[in-house]
Design an enzyme around this catalytic site. Structure first.
Site, PDB file in Angstrom:
ATOM      1  N   ASP A 187      23.155 -50.056  -8.797  1.00  0.00           N
ATOM      2  CA  ASP A 187      24.231 -49.630  -7.894  1.00  0.00           C
ATOM      3  C   ASP A 187      24.128 -50.140  -6.461  1.00  0.00           C
ATOM      4  O   ASP A 187      24.758 -49.568  -5.566  1.00  0.00           O
ATOM      5  CB  ASP A 187      24.306 -48.097  -7.835  1.00  0.00           C
ATOM      6  CG  ASP A 187      24.523 -47.442  -9.183  1.00  0.00           C
ATOM      7  OD1 ASP A 187      24.872 -48.158 -10.133  1.00  0.00           O
ATOM      8  OD2 ASP A 187      24.352 -46.218  -9.286  1.00  0.00           O
ATOM      9  N   GLU A 207      30.759 -48.168 -13.994  1.00  0.00           N
ATOM     10  CA  GLU A 207      31.651 -47.020 -13.945  1.00  0.00           C
ATOM     11  C   GLU A 207      32.695 -47.248 -12.848  1.00  0.00           C
ATOM     12  O   GLU A 207      33.845 -47.559 -13.116  1.00  0.00           O
ATOM     13  CB  GLU A 207      30.820 -45.766 -13.675  1.00  0.00           C
ATOM     14  CG  GLU A 207      31.562 -44.460 -13.679  1.00  0.00           C
ATOM     15  CD  GLU A 207      30.592 -43.321 -13.380  1.00  0.00           C
ATOM     16  OE1 GLU A 207      30.438 -42.447 -14.241  1.00  0.00           O
ATOM     17  OE2 GLU A 207      29.979 -43.324 -12.287  1.00  0.00           O
ATOM     18  N   GLU A 210      34.391 -48.783  -6.328  1.00  0.00           N
ATOM     19  CA  GLU A 210      33.318 -48.879  -5.341  1.00  0.00           C
ATOM     20  C   GLU A 210      32.783 -50.302  -5.257  1.00  0.00           C
ATOM     21  O   GLU A 210      32.324 -50.732  -4.187  1.00  0.00           O
ATOM     22  CB  GLU A 210      32.210 -47.876  -5.666  1.00  0.00           C
ATOM     23  CG  GLU A 210      32.615 -46.443  -5.361  1.00  0.00           C
ATOM     24  CD  GLU A 210      31.492 -45.437  -5.541  1.00  0.00           C
ATOM     25  OE1 GLU A 210      31.142 -44.773  -4.555  1.00  0.00           O
ATOM     26  OE2 GLU A 210      30.985 -45.303  -6.679  1.00  0.00           O
TER      27      GLU A 210
END
Length: 773
Positions: free
Chosen positions: A402, A479, A483
């Site tokens: 991430d 996911e 973002e």
């Protein structure tokens, strides 16, 4: 590194040939983190390294309800006639969309080359021959023991097995077939075939001996045309024969509306929809770039007093982030980044100063590490070649998960500062550290071996991956596509604010490409990706081997949908590409929740719905709604009311500048442009509209009216000392008219309906570059 901080595992499964920073967060990454690998989804083929060799499969598709699968299955294993178990598999070379991996034991080895979008896999053997262990007894539809190639069918899938001329086959009619290679020839390849005809097998055989040795992606942004061109190239080495190309399978986002390719009659049904094939070693895609903005303009149908109250409430909380790890602290920075321009538009200098002061001091704190410091710092791990922020979260340290999600918020804050304070953003100050963050997630410089090339971004699949290790049976995953896009828009803003076109164009490449992929694989806007049995019009997560309607935590269905909307910024207008789909997505969310309104994340859902019906969204929103942790009342209200005034995004019009958007309400267009440069800019839209935009300012024009540049009193497209002189003479009544058309509009810089000494003061500050128009 802070005491007790965690880092990725020391062991990296690679050979000495793989030098420099290690590519992670990719489709093939599990090779690097594991003794062998987990399933690798190259599409249309899948692979898995194990002790006995390399499993090869073409997934069967199926599933319903929560997930739809294209999971790896073992149709056969490419093994070694003299080595029955290998100690491990190691990455030997990783290029832009291919990987070489080596399995070796003693004098025996297999080198496998796997390429994204290739129906082929290529193998080189030492100390033995290819041994193909099938999951059952295959049907041989072409060839015999003396043929150069075999056509086989196993589990309903057709394959070609291609050996060097002079090879022999043993074991035909059994579950294990061994290819006896002739002396001096150690190569072997396989291909998954669209059918079991001899003509198809023959066509694929023509290119089966063109082994891929390198892959490369290159991009180019045409500012005048507002287009992004991406070129994909595979280099090949011809083992035998005269053909010098290969067959490439293209994803829907690559072949859709692409006049630059000539598809072959061969296609593959995959989890990503139909993959179409072309012959050659290169192809290109051309996408329209529809622009982004650093913020929406001050054109909303809001109550300014209420909006200012929301800004003041947020200002009081500016120095109170939810948490201090890189993700949640980053989200707090993102919240302030969106509120800062609103405070400026309202003339709320106190709130503006509070926001920017906290943003600057926070970034400077994170960008500085002192002896004994334990938090709010970045550490460079030279083993893997990565920058890790501490405190970490969600495996961003041990698993390198991430980073683009987390650091994107930091980059957005840095870009907003850079638009206002170029000196702060200079490389001599904090700019070099900002660029390190960019390089960690999206290193564009192939000569900078501190970081891998485009760590988080998959050039061939067109979107990012979140997991650093891809250690799942379903492959890698992402996911929150939104973002990821937040990070890419921040890179655009940073590049434009600092005058670095290389970084700006990198951001445009990543942003534009990922938007295309999201529209295909998360939203299925073209209705040809999701299976009817899936039962949803949206994927919360996309994996290598499935798409699904689930998230990483036990959240509501509002969260399952909203995770691919947030953070909503002025670069989120892409979500409005298909307003009718927004209605469908929103209504499905309500059906799943079993409520008439979202149970939570109401602000996110209403901001999304405003891209379909802003008036309805305005009626639904109220100030009692608790904001999502990365949102604020002020920004939600500002967003919805601006869309209520401006209308929906109009993607039919482009501009010859990177920071722009076009809106349409009742067939009347509104054009918005931000000019980050230090001189006035003339902007031309594809429908013929022309605007002149002052330095470091935003301009808005509705309809076909001529655009007046505030402060440009002589109409020369510049703001300088000549305009100061004209303003002075005008205020002293030495002249009654200014040279520019619509002189009052040009001279009334603060737009209060009067031309007075306040406008003169602002004009002087504009020229000194300490006041944004």
């Amino acid at each position: 590194m802070p005491p007790g901080a965690k880092v990725p595992q020391a062991e990296i499964y690679k050979t000495s040939n793989l030098q420099g920073a290690v590519p992670t967060n990719s489709w093939e990454s599990s090779i690097l983190w594991n003794q062998y690998s987990l399933p690798i989804y190259a599409h249309p083929l899948t692979f898995k390294f194990k002790a006995e060799g390399i499993e090869v499969g073409k997934p069967a598709l199926g599933g319903s309800g929560i997930a739809y699968f294209g999971a790896h299955k073992n149709d056969f294993t490419v093994g070694h006639s003299s080595v029955y178990t290998f100690p491990d598999a190691r990455a030997d070379k990783i290029s832009d969309f291919a990987v070489d991996a080596v399995m070796a034991s003693g004098s025996g080895s297999i080198k496998a080359t796997l390429m994204k979008g290739s129906p082929y896999a290529y193998f080189v053997f030492t100390g033995g021959n290819p041994r193909i262990d099938f999951s059952g007894t295959p049907t041989v539809f072409y060839g015999d023991s003396g043929s150069q190639c075999l056509g086989v069918t196993i589990n309903g899938v057709n394959y070609g097995l291609f050996a060097p001329s002079g090879s022999k086959w043993q074991g035909i009619g059994t579950g294990t077939i061994t290819c006896i290679l002739p002396a001096g020839k150690n190569y072997f390849s396989i291909a998954v075939l669209p059918d079991n005809t001899v003509s198809t097998l023959t066509y694929y055989k023509d290119y089966a001996y063109c082994f891929v040795t390198d892959t490369k992606v290159e991009w180019s942004y045409n500012e005048t045309e507002s287009t992004l061109t991406t070129t994909f190239t595979a280099e090949v080495s011809v083992k035998e024969g005269t053909n010098k190309g290969t067959i490439l399978a293209l994803y829907p986002h690559q072949w859709r509306n692409n006049p630059h390719i000539l598809p072959l009659p061969y296609t593959y049904s995959t989890l990503r929809g139909i993959m179409k094939t072309i012959q050659g070693t290169s192809f290109k895609t051309v996408y329209r770039y529809h622009g982004i903005l650093p913020n929406l303009p001050d054109k909303g149908t809001y109550d300014r007093e209420a909006l200012n109250r929301y800004i003041n409430e947020l200002a009081l909380q500016a120095d109170a982030p939810v948490a201090v790890d890189t993700y949640w602290f980053g989200k707090h920075l993102g919240k302030l980044s969106c509120a800062l321009p609103i405070a400026e538009q309202l003339g709320n200098i106190s709130a503006k100063d509070r926001f920017i002061s906290f943003m600057k001091s926070s970034l400077e704190d994170w960008f500085t590490a002192k002896e004994g410091e334990t938090a709010k710092l970045f550490y460079y791990d030279s083993n893997w070649g990565t920058l890790i922020g501490y405190p970490s979260s969600y495996g961003s340290d041990e698993e390198l998960n991430d980073h683009h999600f987390h650091y994107g918020y930091f980059l957005h804050a840095a870009a907003q500062i850079a638009l206002r304070d170029p000196q702060w953003a200079s490389r001599d100050n904090w700019g070099a550290m900002v660029e390190l963050l960019i390089k960690d997630i999206a290193n564009w410089d192939r000569n900078d071996t501190r970081f891998p090339f485009l760590r988080n971004f998959d050039p061939y699949e067109g979107h990012s991956w979140a997991s650093g290790h891809a250690g799942f049976a379903d492959g890698n995953n992402q996911e929150s596509s939104s973002e990821a896009i937040n990070a890419w828009q921040a890179i655009i803003l940073w590049g434009e604010a600092t005058g670095n076109k290389t970084i700006r164009d990198l951001g445009i490449y990543l942003y534009t490409t990922e938007v295309e992929a999201v529209c295909n694989y998360w939203f299925d806007l073209y209705k040809d990706i999701f299976s009817p049995s899936y039962g949803h019009n949206y994927a919360s997560m996309v994996w290598g081997g499935k798409y699904c309607h689930e998230i990483w935590w036990n959240g509501t269905n509002s969260e399952k949908h909203g995770i691919n909307f947030l953070p909503i910024t002025a670069a989120s207008l892409y979500l409005g590409k298909d307003p009718n789909y927004i209605k469908q997505n929103y209504e499905e969310m309500l059906r799943e929740c079993g409520t008439s309104q979202p149970p939570n994340w109401k602000d996110i859902q209403y901001m999304y719905y405003a891209l379909y019906d802003p008036a309805a969204a305005k009626n639904m929103w109220n100030e009692s709604i608790v904001p999502e942790d990365g949102e604020s009342k002020a920004h939600t209200y500002h967003w919805i009311c601006n869309l209520d005034s401006l209308g929906l995004p109009d993607f039919s019009v482009t501009a010859d500048t990177p920071l722009y958007s076009v809106f349409n309400k009742n067939n009347i267009r509104t054009y918005v442009v931000y000019n980050a440069s230090s001189s006035a800019k003339k902007v031309t839209f594809s429908d013929g509209k022309v605007m002149t935009v002052g330095p470091h300012s935003m301009a808005v024009s509705t309809g076909s009216e001529s655009e007046v540049l505030a402060g440009d009193l002589n109409g020369d497209g510049k703001i300088n000392s000549t305009d100061i002189s004209l303003m002075k003479r005008y205020l002293l009544k030495q002249i009654v008219d200014l040279p520019v058309e619509d002189d009052i509009k040009a001279a009334d810089i603060n737009k209060d309906g009067k031309v007075n000494s306040t406008d003169m003061s602002i004009l002087k500050r504009v020229i000194l570059r300490n006041y944004p128009l």
